[in-house]
Design a protein around this motif. Structure first.
Motif, PDB file in Angstrom:
ATOM      1  N   LYS A 276      -9.452 -28.521   8.253  1.00 27.77           N
ATOM      2  CA  LYS A 276      -9.534 -29.448   7.195  1.00 27.77           C
ATOM      3  C   LYS A 276      -8.255 -30.563   7.480  1.00 27.77           C
ATOM      4  CE  LYS A 276      -6.782 -27.689   3.154  1.00 27.77           C
ATOM      5  NZ  LYS A 276      -7.038 -27.416   1.747  1.00 27.77           N
ATOM      6  N   TRP A 277      -7.350 -30.225   8.246  1.00 22.95           N
ATOM      7  CA  TRP A 277      -6.076 -31.067   8.169  1.00 22.95           C
ATOM      8  C   TRP A 277      -6.293 -32.228   8.977  1.00 22.95           C
ATOM      9  CZ3 TRP A 277      -3.615 -29.220   4.158  1.00 22.95           C
ATOM     10  CH2 TRP A 277      -3.472 -27.946   3.925  1.00 22.95           C
ATOM     11  N   GLY A 278      -7.304 -32.156  10.022  1.00 21.63           N
ATOM     12  CA  GLY A 278      -7.443 -33.430  10.727  1.00 21.63           C
ATOM     13  C   GLY A 278      -6.611 -33.474  11.948  1.00 21.63           C
ATOM     14  N   PHE A 279      -5.656 -32.438  12.283  1.00 22.26           N
ATOM     15  CA  PHE A 279      -4.970 -32.590  13.432  1.00 22.26           C
ATOM     16  C   PHE A 279      -5.502 -32.993  14.759  1.00 22.26           C
ATOM     17  CE2 PHE A 279      -1.845 -29.661  11.200  1.00 22.26           C
ATOM     18  CZ  PHE A 279      -1.195 -30.769  10.348  1.00 22.26           C
ATOM     19  N   LYS A 280      -4.859 -33.885  15.669  1.00 21.04           N
ATOM     20  CA  LYS A 280      -5.415 -34.463  16.683  1.00 21.04           C
ATOM     21  C   LYS A 280      -4.915 -33.884  18.008  1.00 21.04           C
ATOM     22  CE  LYS A 280      -7.390 -37.783  13.948  1.00 21.04           C
ATOM     23  NZ  LYS A 280      -8.558 -37.665  13.708  1.00 21.04           N
ATOM     24  N   TYR A 281      -4.321 -32.980  18.205  1.00 17.46           N
ATOM     25  CA  TYR A 281      -3.912 -32.272  19.295  1.00 17.46           C
ATOM     26  C   TYR A 281      -3.856 -30.670  19.089  1.00 17.46           C
ATOM     27  CZ  TYR A 281       1.091 -32.687  18.669  1.00 17.46           C
ATOM     28  OH  TYR A 281       2.437 -32.729  17.920  1.00 17.46           O
ATOM     29  N   ASP A 282      -4.014 -29.701  20.331  1.00 20.82           N
ATOM     30  CA  ASP A 282      -3.947 -28.620  19.992  1.00 20.82           C
ATOM     31  C   ASP A 282      -2.691 -27.867  19.278  1.00 20.82           C
ATOM     32  OD1 ASP A 282      -6.302 -28.376  21.579  1.00 20.82           O
ATOM     33  OD2 ASP A 282      -5.521 -27.731  23.064  1.00 20.82           O
ATOM     34  N   LEU A 283      -1.537 -28.458  19.504  1.00 18.21           N
ATOM     35  CA  LEU A 283      -0.159 -28.083  18.958  1.00 18.21           C
ATOM     36  C   LEU A 283       0.253 -28.627  17.743  1.00 18.21           C
ATOM     37  CD1 LEU A 283       1.826 -26.323  21.884  1.00 18.21           C
ATOM     38  CD2 LEU A 283       0.279 -25.351  20.044  1.00 18.21           C
ATOM     39  N   GLU A 284      -0.400 -29.666  17.196  1.00 18.31           N
ATOM     40  CA  GLU A 284       0.191 -30.562  16.123  1.00 18.31           C
ATOM     41  C   GLU A 284       0.248 -29.542  14.776  1.00 18.31           C
ATOM     42  OE1 GLU A 284      -0.744 -34.507  13.684  1.00 18.31           O
ATOM     43  OE2 GLU A 284      -2.135 -33.865  15.020  1.00 18.31           O
ATOM     44  N   GLY A 285      -0.426 -28.871  14.551  1.00 14.53           N
ATOM     45  CA  GLY A 285      -0.218 -27.757  13.693  1.00 14.53           C
ATOM     46  C   GLY A 285       1.183 -26.838  13.821  1.00 14.53           C
ATOM     47  N   ALA A 286       1.172 -26.568  14.984  1.00 14.80           N
ATOM     48  CA  ALA A 286       2.465 -25.832  15.269  1.00 14.80           C
ATOM     49  C   ALA A 286       3.815 -26.722  15.122  1.00 14.80           C
ATOM     50  CB  ALA A 286       2.488 -25.364  16.900  1.00 14.80           C
ATOM     51  N   TYR A 287       3.533 -27.964  15.508  1.00 11.40           N
ATOM     52  CA  TYR A 287       4.671 -28.903  15.363  1.00 11.40           C
ATOM     53  C   TYR A 287       5.251 -29.088  13.823  1.00 11.40           C
ATOM     54  CZ  TYR A 287       5.991 -29.986  20.207  1.00 11.40           C
ATOM     55  OH  TYR A 287       6.569 -29.956  21.457  1.00 11.40           O
TER      56      TYR A 287
END
Length: 614
Positions: A276-287
């Motif tokens: 649901k967050w719409g992050f655009k690359y694999d580790l965007e949530g990690a960052y």
């Protein structure tokens, strides 16, 4: 080969100098009817850089504001920097005109562009990555606050107190570890990565500080190959280690979720609704999670260290704080629910942030188009600094601004006094957290950490300046012990540190000296001038200039008070024993994890990933 290398380096430097000269000349074109901002003239190419001390340059910037006015500019190595010395001007520009003042300047020492890489939320320009990550940050902070931050500060406060009991001389390490452990728990549900998180924060701080990495002082070195630019090679390894660390931490929480043993954390919130967050690359949530961890790891520790500094140099306030904590908490540690009943503790925390702000130059904004203010021209691309050191020293708002005086927040009659005292004073939305669309989203975390952390230290310990021959302790029976503090505590009632009589009368009960004046009259504080004595007629040349001991600060963007010697002793041995027992019980239950090494021997020295030199 060596000759070619020198030619290449010289050519790169020449191109950089010519570009900076061109940029500087463009900035001098002033539209008709407007005036250029005042400011120091500086020198060709380098601007005002030679006039700035390496240490505590924020004081120089504040002094220039007294000469050139509350809004002035200076050229620093070819970039136009605009310094704002009042809250009103900062609000007028950075908040009311946030549409054009919300970008971040480029940080040349970072390998990946901080403005567009979607790796560093606090440093991102106003773009899609910033929008989606800011939305994510708002939700994780709100959910943490609703859950009382999962009681993580209260859990880790016990470990911190035991470390202070065992090794009080290592107080700096204990305070930083407390913040880092709480932040690790909030980010990933575990505390064993706290040492690694502190190192990631230290290295990134070097990379983003104007006085840190060489690439920020001489940007052209970042255009050289790694083998010719050690600072670029250092940054590449730092960024690679950071990425790998964030990846490992996310993987650990993913495993915990699968095994149904994941503790509450920001990462778990992300993983529970990943799409649901719409992050655009694999580790965007990690960052997105990791950068919130890094942002809090050292910044919150700085005002906690300032608290120790203040209590040693302003001992008259410590007994008042002791009395309030004893009355409200008794023989138990402070908890979140005590907040409404601890106005003086909140005042001490608020004054720590004002007196020695952790980011005294303010986090810079960048102007995206030409603007004007009160007839002055501000060119596009200017780096805008809400100069917190000066803003927090406005004498109209903060009488006697150089003095540490928490009473200014709780005693009626001061410009900063607000009611109700169950809510105020508060650090939430204070100028230290920024302006407009760039305000810090971790304010509530910082607020909780400091309330529990500083409150716990004051609940258990007393502290004094270390005695030596040249600096004897002031002895004043008026504030010699906590029993006397009750007589001085502004008419404390059972649940508030300010008497209702003073609230009703605005602090003007009589013409007699206020409690604050009685106490402060007994002490000299750093920056004051001793009263003139008729017996003392020393020539000025015979007087030794004294360096303010409370201004021994680090030189990076986050101004941390450097470690100093003082005496830290438990006030009550029974309380100390209780804390040790509670910590031991928690350790037996597995609540306290040991620190983990992630890169092998010597923290990965000589390997692809590991700790860099700081």
């Amino acid at each position: 080969m060596a000759v070619l290398t020198l030619i290449f380096a010289a050519s790169a430097l020449s191109v950089y100098v010519l570009w900076k000269l061109f940029e500087s000349s463009r900035g001098r074109r002033i539209p008709r009817g407007l005036k250029p901002l005042p400011g120091p003239k500086g020198y060709p190419i380098v601007g005002s850089v030679p006039d700035l001390p390496e240490k505590n340059s924020f004081i120089t910037f504040a002094d220039w504001g007294k000469i050139y006015g509350p809004l002035y500019q200076c050229n620093l190595a070819g970039t136009n920097h605009v310094w704002i010395s009042t809250d009103k001007i900062a609000h007028d520009l950075l908040a009311k005109k946030a549409a054009i003042y919300s970008d971040r300047p480029h940080i040349p020492a970072l390998i990946d562009d901080n403005r567009t890489s979607a790796q560093y939320l606090p440093l991102l320009s106003k773009n899609e990555g910033w929008t989606r990550q800011r939305k994510f940050a708002n939700i994780i902070m709100r959910e943490s606050e609703k859950a009382m931050f999962h009681r993580y500060p209260e859990v880790e406060a016990k470990r911190m107190l035991v470390e202070l009991l065992d090794k009080p001389e290592h107080y700096n390490h204990a305070l930083e570890s407390f913040i880092s452990r709480v932040t690790c728990r909030l980010a990933w549900g575990h505390s064993e990565a706290s040492d690694e998180l502190k190192q990631r924060a230290r290295e990134l701080l070097i990379g983003v500080s104007p006085t840190g990495a060489l690439g920020n002082k001489i940007p052209f070195v970042m255009g050289l190959p790694d083998w010719l630019s050690p600072t670029k090679a250092w940054e590449r390894r730092r960024a690679k280690t950071e990425r790998r660390f964030f990846e490992m931490m996310q993987g650990q929480v993913e495993s915990d979720v699968l095994e149904k043993k994941a503790s509450p954390s920001w990462m778990k919130l992300f993983l529970d609704s990943r799409s649901k967050w719409g992050f655009k690359y694999d580790l965007e949530g990690a960052y997105a999670v990791g950068m919130h961890g890094i942002a809090g790891a050292l910044t919150i520790a700085a005002p906690m260290q300032t608290f120790c500094l203040a209590m040693v140099h302003y001992p008259q306030f410590l007994p008042i704080l002791h009395e309030e904590l004893d009355r409200v908490c008794g023989d138990r540690l402070p908890v979140a629910e005590d907040r409404p009943h601890l106005p003086f503790l909140r005042a001490v925390i608020r004054e720590c942030l004002r007196w020695r702000p952790p980011v005294p130059t303010g986090i810079p904004h960048e102007l995206t188009q030409d603007d004007e203010y009160n007839g002055y021209f501000i060119p596009k691309g200017s780096v805008m600094h809400p100069l917190e050191w000066a803003i927090a020293r406005d004498p109209d708002l903060f009488p006697d601004p150089e003095a540490f005086n928490p009473l200014r927040w709780v005693e009626p009659g001061y410009p900063t006094y607000q009611e109700p005292l169950t809510q105020y004073p508060t650090i939430i939305n204070s100028t230290q957290f920024g302006y407009g669309r760039r305000t810090c989203q971790g304010q509530t975390v910082a607020d909780e950490d400091m309330l529990i952390g500083i409150g716990s230290i004051a609940w258990l310990f007393t502290m004094e300046k270390t005695r030596d021959e040249d600096d004897a302790l002031v002895s004043d029976p008026l504030v010699a012990n906590a029993a006397n503090a009750k007589k001085l505590s502004i008419g404390m009632n059972e649940k508030a540190s300010i008497s209702q009589e003073e609230v009703n009368t605005g602090g003007n009960k009589s013409s007699s000296p206020t409690m604050e004046k009685k106490i402060l009259a007994k002490y000299e504080y750093p920056g004051t001038r001793p009263a003139a004595s008729p017996k003392s007629n020393m020539l000025r040349s015979e007087k030794k200039a004294k360096i303010d001991p409370t201004l021994d600060y680090s030189i990076l963007l986050i101004a941390k008070p450097l470690p100093f010697k003082f005496t830290l002793k438990p006030r009550d041995l029974a309380r100390a024993d209780m804390v040790r027992k509670s910590f031991a019980e928690g350790r037996e239950k597995g609540e306290y994890e040991d620190s983990k090494e992630y890169w092998g021997d010597e923290h990965g020295k000589g390997k692809e990933c590991g700790w860099g030199k700081v």
